[in-house]
Design an enzyme around this catalytic site. Structure first.
Site, PDB file in Angstrom:
ATOM      1  N   LYS A   1       5.472   0.988  13.182  1.00 48.49           N
ATOM      2  CA  LYS A   1       5.908   1.332  11.825  1.00 48.49           C
ATOM      3  C   LYS A   1       6.654   2.662  11.899  1.00 48.49           C
ATOM      4  O   LYS A   1       6.253   3.561  12.651  1.00 48.49           O
ATOM      5  CB  LYS A   1       4.680   1.447  10.915  1.00 48.49           C
TER       6      LYS A   1
ATOM      7  N   SER B   1       2.923  -0.923   2.091  1.00 48.82           N
ATOM      8  CA  SER B   1       4.152  -0.351   2.618  1.00 48.82           C
ATOM      9  C   SER B   1       4.509  -0.812   4.024  1.00 48.82           C
ATOM     10  O   SER B   1       5.657  -0.655   4.436  1.00 48.82           O
ATOM     11  CB  SER B   1       4.031   1.177   2.626  1.00 48.82           C
TER      12      SER B   1
ATOM     13  N   SER C   1      -1.838  -0.687   2.384  1.00 46.16           N
ATOM     14  CA  SER C   1      -0.528  -0.867   3.024  1.00 46.16           C
ATOM     15  C   SER C   1      -0.532  -1.670   4.316  1.00 46.16           C
ATOM     16  O   SER C   1       0.530  -2.045   4.803  1.00 46.16           O
ATOM     17  CB  SER C   1       0.117   0.496   3.294  1.00 46.16           C
TER      18      SER C   1
END
Lengths: 95, 488, 484
Positions: free
Chosen positions: C76, C151, C175
């Site tokens: 990420k 997210s 997330s």
């Protein structure tokens, strides 16, 4: 409660974010919606409850006092917007 | 109207750790810009603080030294504001639950009336750990300011006093006593030029007798005791003038300009920051356990006040002398070393002797040369060597001073100088009598005047004898022998 | 090979049936082909990946083994990786090449996992749909009209679309779990403090936690073995014995007590999601588990509490982005304040600004007690609810999200509606508990549904066991999107 345009401008200044008048009006509506959600908290009586700052009840671990970090100025300043003579440059600071 | 001044001080002391309070970067002074600013100090995205044990230990030592309460659990908070020398946009400091609360410091205030020092206790509010900011360099970089973050993250102990001081003199006495204490216990090097000991003064005035405080203004960043005194004196005069002219004092932060000797406004209360303090989620509560506290207690040296009391009691020194000898650990160490070498049978005699010289000749020479006691060209052993020759009457007071001056100039030890210069005090009475006879023969007029009852003439004769001996005669002996001769 | 899970790839590498270079090449080719459609990656650097793959192959040739050696992973873009552009989904960091590695990144490097690139995400992890990314929204591989969740939307989408066999994610309010649910993959958020936050760009420090995202619970266990562990650079990293999170995978579930909080099954839960969860409960009963109703009475307040605490911490955490030392600086400015205000106004997107303003407000003078302290007190009540519940059960089960993935743009105009999509996940972060999401079916719209498991503190191995046994009995997690 309801945030006024002045409130928005005040907190935007505190947060150092330029907000135009149009943005302030729009943001104000959204923030007031969010604060309506947040206000639900006020319905609960929390007297006697200790605030919880951390997920775990542990204490701070202390670092041994030793120099472990080498000079990496070149690498760090390679990503800087503006430097000179090893210094970061910013618009003139007036004290 | 009679006015009373009220002063409280906030002192930032830089701690003598190797590394920063939340990172492993060095805090050594004088490095090239930004070469001691690591990822954590620069607040790169993703970096985190870890607390330096050395900083905690030093704060604990300070708390113990002033008899304060140590908060067994204390917290770090974020103080949020934007400034280019503050990389994270917040300073990690302590707000609620600082590491040290309360405590007191006894100070000696020189009294203008009696000339004696008066003792006064100043209460401390708190002392908390925090990180220093970087430096803004205002030399011109094409109209821009340069930022050096080497100092960012340097550990500070901010020591806050109660508003207990009533004059600039008291404020200076407190600042000096605090400076002495923090250097004495080794938590701060006390170097004011390098910013290791920085003073902010909160100053207000009120009509004498009034209970509530006047509105205060805070003078920021005073880096010498002289500036502290000047700034407060100016500020007090300014505030009184303002009020007497019918103005109100506005709460404000001001800066002192050493060039003009004046303070000038930085910001008013209305412009004061909204710091949005909240507990730092990256740092957990700090716990002080018994072991750590006991260890720090064990490492504390005899403190200045205790030492002063002991000097008064054991050596029968005056409070004034003892106070001067404990004005710094270096002074006390010098004194004790000299006394040991001097090795007198009666320690009180030796102590008084050393004290007189340290507080007299040595202090004034150091002062003139702008040197600290630690930088003294005359070591405690050397001074004791001189004092031995004074105690055994080899040197009279004048000669001792001459030898001291030669030692100061680097001519060697006392005995070597005495030998080289032939400065031994003349105590052979035969030799002195011979000089007296010559002087009397050459000064018949004075002899007659003396016999006619003019006492002054006697002093003139003593002077002539001393001169003829080139100062080496023992004045007491000269007196005695001269009297005998004249009577005879 | 591209559809194999991490464990299978690990076996192929161990048997020398493939190499890390071959594997990485296949994934990189697939990314090149599909990323223009999905937008799951912000940065791909073929040469860098292949160099890392060669290193892994060389290590294996030297006799090194290890279950992760040579298997690629996608990080990420919230994790700093030295030499990689690390944007956190923001214009503010659109030029930030990190000079250092996050702890998690170096852990995976040490394990020998080449990085396939940096995955797209909501800006500074603030969002539940991946639509706040400066680099454009990620598309859900199951339905390109749908959001992937957020997210960690890029991470979820790339695992679902088989652009990577494994990905790292972070979870502040859901997330990892919510995008895992919306993309039909398995994702785990560990107990707060299990994975180091060093080098993970902070959103809300007291809630942020990194975790693995992969095809199965078994894969997540392998990844967590490499991620978890004490790091002296993070004060909140916990000093605990190293665990093998795979150790309990095979344990039978007979006698397992599953807590079902009634608050998870009330108003707001869509019918198809409810149905899928009911089916999963039935499956667990077949596996020998018992269910018990528990209550989390303060859970309803978790969203308001979260939207005080997270923005408050974020407003402070994001103050470092000031255009002085790195990141975006406005091209033209007057004085210092102007430089700050313009750089930050230009560098941050609308949602990030909103949260900074909320956070600034709730911390400002006169409001702190009413908002911040009150929220912290409620946080304790919410955590205590869980502690009470865990006296009656081993794990808590419920939906991960109230609905399947919504359409792109559907909730953009109304932040509150967006915030409520995390209603079932946020409380877990407030309490600091471990939680995970695993596939358990599909909605009437054909989009995936996720099942949430919540464990007691440090019960990751237990939770993984519960998830793995379910995945042995079902094949939801093996389903992959058609047409991609």
């Amino acid at each position: 409660m309801s945030l006024s345009l002045e409130d928005i401008q005040r907190i935007a200044r505190l947060a150092r974010i330029r907000v135009t008048e149009t943005e302030a009006a729009q943001t104000g509506d959204q923030l007031n919606g969010i604060f309506k959600l947040i206000e639900q908290m006020q319905a609960v009586d929390t007297s006697g409850v200790a605030p919880m700052a951390h997920a775990q009840e542990v204490y701070q671990r202390l670092r041994e006092d030793a120099v472990t970090e080498p000079n990496r100025r070149e690498a760090f300043q390679a990503i800087a917007p503006q430097t000179e003579a090893g210094l970061y440059l910013v618009p003139k600071v007036i004290e | 109207m009679q006015w009373e001044t009220v002063i409280g001080l906030e002192v930032h002391t830089q701690l003598t750790t190797q590394s920063k309070i939340f990172s492993g970067a060095s805090i050594a002074f004088g490095a090239e810009p930004n070469t001691q600013a690591c990822a954590v100090d620069l607040a790169l995205p993703g970096v985190l603080p870890v607390l330096n044990q050395g900083a905690v230990e030093r704060a604990v030592k300070f708390g113990l030294a002033i008899g304060a309460k140590l908060n067994r659990v204390n917290l770090f908070a974020r103080k949020n504001y934007f400034y280019p020398d503050l990389p994270k946009g917040y300073q990690i400091s302590q707000f609620e639950l600082p590491i040290v609360e309360g405590g007191a410091l006894t100070i000696q205030v020189p009294s203008s009336e009696s000339g004696q020092a008066e003792s006064k206790t100043v209460r401390l509010t708190r002392a908390h750990l925090e990180e220093d900011a970087g430096k803004s360099l205002h030399e011109d970089f094409h109209g821009m300011t340069g930022i050096d973050l080497n100092r960012a993250g340097t550990p500070l102990l901010e020591i806050v006093s109660e508003p207990d001081m009533r004059s600039a003199k008291e404020a200076v006495a407190y600042a000096k006593a605090l400076h002495n204490l923090v250097t004495w216990i080794g938590i701060c090097d006390g170097n004011m030029q390098e910013g290791s000991f920085r003073v902010d003064a909160n100053v207000s005035v009120r009509p004498k007798g009034q209970q509530e405080f006047g509105t205060r203004r805070e003078i920021k960043n005073l880096n010498s005791f002289r500036f502290l005194e000047q700034a407060i004196d100016y500020e007090v005069r300014w505030q009184i003038e303002q009020i007497e002219d019918g103005h109100k004092i506005q709460q404000a932060t001001v800066l002192f300009d050493p060039d003009t000797g004046e303070t000038r406004m930085m910001r008013t209360k209305e412009e004061a920051h909204d710091y949005r303090y909240f507990p730092d989620p990256d740092l957990l509560p700090v716990r002080l356990d018994d072991d750590l506290i006991a260890q720090m207690q064990g490492e504390l040296p005899e403190l200045p006040q205790a030492k002063q009391a002991r000097y008064q009691q054991d050596y029968l020194l005056s409070a004034y002398d003892a106070g001067l000898l404990t004005q710094s650990l270096a002074h006390a160490n010098y004194f004790e070393a000299a006394l040991k070498t001097l090795n007198t049978d009666d320690l009180t005699v030796g102590a008084k002797h050393v004290a007189n010289w340290m507080n007299g000749e040595l202090a004034s020479a150091l002062n003139k040369a702008d040197l600290s006691i630690a930088q003294s060209p005359i070591s405690p052993d050397s001074l004791a060597g001189l004092l031995k020759r004074s105690a055994d009457n080899t040197l009279n007071a004048r000669l001792a001073k001459e030898v001291f001056a030669a030692m100061w100039a680097g001519e060697g030890e006392a005995d070597a100088i005495i030998e080289a210069r032939g400065l031994k005090q003349m105590s052979d009475s035969g030799e002195i009598e011979k000089i007296i006879d010559e002087v009397l023969a050459a000064n018949q007029k004075s002899v007659e005047e003396f016999r006619a009852g003019k006492d002054k003439a006697f002093n003139a004769l003593v002077g002539q004898v001393m001169k003829a001996s080139r100062g080496k005669a023992n004045p007491a002996q000269v007196n005695e022998l001269l009297k005998k001769k004249l009577a005879g | 090979m591209i559809h194999a899970n991490l464990k299978q790839l690990s076996a192929l590498l161990a048997e020398n049936k493939t190499s890390s270079v071959e594997l990485c090449t296949e994934y990189l080719d697939r990314i090149a082909a599909l990323n223009p459609t999905l937008n799951a990656f912000i940065t791909v650097d073929r040469e860098r990946t292949l160099a890392e793959a060669r290193t892994a192959d060389a290590r294996r040739a030297q006799g090194e083994a290890g279950p992760l050696l040579g298997v690629p992973i996608a990080h990420k873009d919230i994790f700093c990786a030295e030499g990689w552009l690390t944007t956190c989904g923001s214009k503010m960091l659109s030029n930030f090449v990190s000079p250092y590695d996050a702890h998690i990144v170096s852990q995976f490097k040490a394990a020998g996992m080449p990085s396939l690139g940096k995955t797209n995400m909501d800006e500074f992890a603030m969002g539940s749909s991946n639509e706040t990314s400066f680099f454009g929204p990620v598309k859900n591989p199951w339905d390109l009209k749908a959001v992937p969740g957020g997210s960690s939307g890029g991470a979820a989408a790339c695992v679902a679309a088989r652009l990577a066999p494994a990905a790292t994610g972070t979870d502040t309010g859901g997330s990892i779990r919510q995008p895992a649910a919306l993309c039909n993959i398995t994702g785990l958020k560990p107990t707060y403090g299990v994975c180091s936050r060093y080098g993970m760009i902070a959103f809300a420090s007291s809630l942020d936690q990194a975790g693995p995202m992969a095809q199965s619970a078994e894969d997540c266990a392998l990844l967590l073995n490499a991620m978890a562990g004490f790091d002296r650079r993070d004060s909140t990293s916990l000093q605990r014995e190293q665990e093998d999170y795979s150790r309990d995978l095979a344990q039978p579930l007979k006698g397992l007590k599953i807590g079902l909080p009634k608050e998870f099954f009330g108003e707001g839960l869509s019918a198809d999601t409810a149905k899928a969860i009911e089916a999963a409960i039935a499956e667990y009963k077949k596996l020998g588990a018992e269910t018990v109703e528990v209550s989390l009475p303060n859970m309803g307040l978790s969203v308001p509490v979260y939207y005080v605490l997270a923005p408050a911490e974020a407003s402070s955490n994001l103050s470092r982005f000031d255009g002085v030392r790195y990141g975006h600086r406005a091209a033209e400015y007057g004085d210092l304040t102007d430089m700050y205000e313009k750089s930050r106004a230009e560098g941050f997107g609308a949602e990030v600004k909103r949260r900074i303003l909320i956070g600034t407000y709730v911390l400002s003078h006169g409001y702190y007690d009413a908002y911040y302290i009150q929220a912290q007190k409620l946080r304790r009540l919410i955590a205590q609810d869980f502690i009470e519940a865990f006296k009656q059960c081993d794990v808590i089960l419920g939906p991960t999200a109230p609905t399947t993935a919504f359409d792109l743009g559907a909730k953009n105009a109304d932040p509150v509606q967006m915030y409520l999509s995390d209603i079932y996940t946020i409380a877990v972060n407030l309490a600091g508990l471990p939680g995970m999401s695993l596939p358990c079916g599909f909605g009437t719209d054909g989009r995936p549904i996720g099942l949430q498991l919540i464990g007691n503190y440090f019960a990751e191995a237990k939770m993984l066991n519960v998830a793995h046994q379910y995945q042995l009995a079902t094949d939801w997690h093996q389903r992959k999107p058609e047409g991609i």
